[in-house]
Scaffold this motif. Sequence first.
Motif, mmCIF file in Angstrom:
data_model
loop_
_atom_site.group_PDB
_atom_site.id
_atom_site.type_symbol
_atom_site.label_atom_id
_atom_site.label_comp_id
_atom_site.label_asym_id
_atom_site.label_seq_id
_atom_site.Cartn_x
_atom_site.Cartn_y
_atom_site.Cartn_z
ATOM 1 N N ASN A 71 39.469 2.774 9.414
ATOM 2 C CA ASN A 71 39.201 2.074 10.441
ATOM 3 C C ASN A 71 38.049 2.686 11.308
ATOM 4 O OD1 ASN A 71 41.261 0.289 9.826
ATOM 5 N ND2 ASN A 71 42.709 1.536 10.908
ATOM 6 N N LYS A 117 24.362 -1.665 19.561
ATOM 7 C CA LYS A 117 25.444 -2.427 20.552
ATOM 8 C C LYS A 117 24.660 -2.715 22.039
ATOM 9 C CE LYS A 117 29.309 -0.815 21.014
ATOM 10 N NZ LYS A 117 30.543 0.248 21.214
ATOM 11 N N GLN A 132 36.018 2.826 20.378
ATOM 12 C CA GLN A 132 36.805 3.900 20.267
ATOM 13 C C GLN A 132 36.147 4.939 19.940
ATOM 14 O OE1 GLN A 132 40.371 2.455 18.734
ATOM 15 N NE2 GLN A 132 40.866 0.902 20.416
ATOM 16 N N LYS A 154 35.717 -0.245 12.490
ATOM 17 C CA LYS A 154 36.549 -1.053 13.298
ATOM 18 C C LYS A 154 36.744 -0.421 14.762
ATOM 19 C CE LYS A 154 41.061 -3.330 13.679
ATOM 20 N NZ LYS A 154 42.441 -3.536 13.185
ATOM 21 N N ASN A 155 36.935 1.028 14.632
ATOM 22 C CA ASN A 155 37.176 1.753 16.035
ATOM 23 C C ASN A 155 35.746 1.979 16.618
ATOM 24 O OD1 ASN A 155 39.762 2.000 15.414
ATOM 25 N ND2 ASN A 155 39.585 4.116 14.528
ATOM 26 N N LEU A 182 33.285 -0.207 16.608
ATOM 27 C CA LEU A 182 32.768 -1.393 17.067
ATOM 28 C C LEU A 182 33.625 -1.866 18.421
ATOM 29 C CD1 LEU A 182 32.338 -3.507 13.830
ATOM 30 C CD2 LEU A 182 30.396 -2.799 15.283
ATOM 31 N N LYS A 183 34.684 -1.400 18.331
ATOM 32 C CA LYS A 183 35.779 -1.398 19.652
ATOM 33 C C LYS A 183 35.390 -0.455 20.748
ATOM 34 C CE LYS A 183 39.665 -2.996 17.100
ATOM 35 N NZ LYS A 183 41.242 -3.068 17.032
#
Length: 385
Positions: A104, A151, A113, A107-108, A110-111
């Motif tokens: 992840n 981002k 985190q 995924k993390n 992009l969040k």
Amino acid sequence: MKNGFWKVFFYEFKLLFGSPKKLFLALGVPVLLFFFFGLMFQEEPRDYKVGIIDYDQSMLSGKLIRSLDATPEISIAQVLQSEEEAKRLLQRGEIYGFIVVPNNLEKNVLKGQQTNVFCYINGQYLLPAGNISKAFKITTKMISAGVNIEKRKKKGQEYSSALADAQPIRLDVHTIYNPYINYGYYLTTPFLPFMLEMIVIILTIYILSTPLKYGFADSWLRMSGNSAWAALWGKLLPYTIVFCFVGWWMNFYLFKIMGTPLHVPMTSVVLMTFLLIIVHQILGVFFVSISKDMRSALTFGAGFCAICFSFAAYTFPMEGLPRFIQDISNIFPFTHFLKYYINRAIKGIPMDYTIHNLYSFGAYFILFLLTFPLFVKKLKKGSYE
């Protein structure tokens, strides 16, 4: 005195060039040592084998792995399935380290985190461990900054503004003691003069002590016309000429063949090398003068050379040592030579800031003059005993 000097000189010159052993010690050994250290550090070590464990299998993890493999220090040698397998390879020496990309990761990120990527290295191998760690840190920081900038751009921020926000403080790093970050330049620069210094002092003691050991030093003195000065310098000059040639070749090899940066004319460092040779010949005379036999003289000379490099504090900043140790280091001529050599040749520091290192060599000439009567006494006696 003049005729006696040349008589001793030509006699010793014939002995030197007629003796393969002496010629090899004076000329062959230092040249071989120069080549040895030069070839050892000629190229920076690269492409250390590293294993990779990618639990994420995402576009971001793939980009990270490709970026790590593209660095000069890291070569992704194996894609592994578990940390247990990686540890076994690390213990067997098949890899120098391994990197774990957690699940992840993309995924993390992009969040927004924070996620850790782990790098394990074998600290027993200092150079590979240091280079792998450096490359890993730089690469992960670059990837992180790139993700942050992308981002911000997707949110409509301009690139220059996004770059400033991602890296609000720009680093301007200057490496002081190894400015070119090159171990070849950094290590061969002191090693080659140290090898020359050691050869000069040991061989000087050997050639001066041999007549004293075997009891024919008085005939050597008579050959010079009973002039101790003519006897000494007539005997040393052939070796001085050979040593100076070796010193010139050392500098040519270091700065022209190996490509070590040189910020001053070659003449400046060559003349300083010649001065180093003469000073260590003088120290050889000093050790012969104060010793009771050849073995003691060679022991003193070898011991002196052995601690010269340590007290020069080349691989550790002199300023970080206790004041007492800093004062002791000034006893050794190699300390002053190295400061001048590095500051002038590698760093290009003006002569005004290094001239005191040249003046310090005068103390060794004074030491020679104070102990020369002991040497004359041994010559007249004809032997140590």
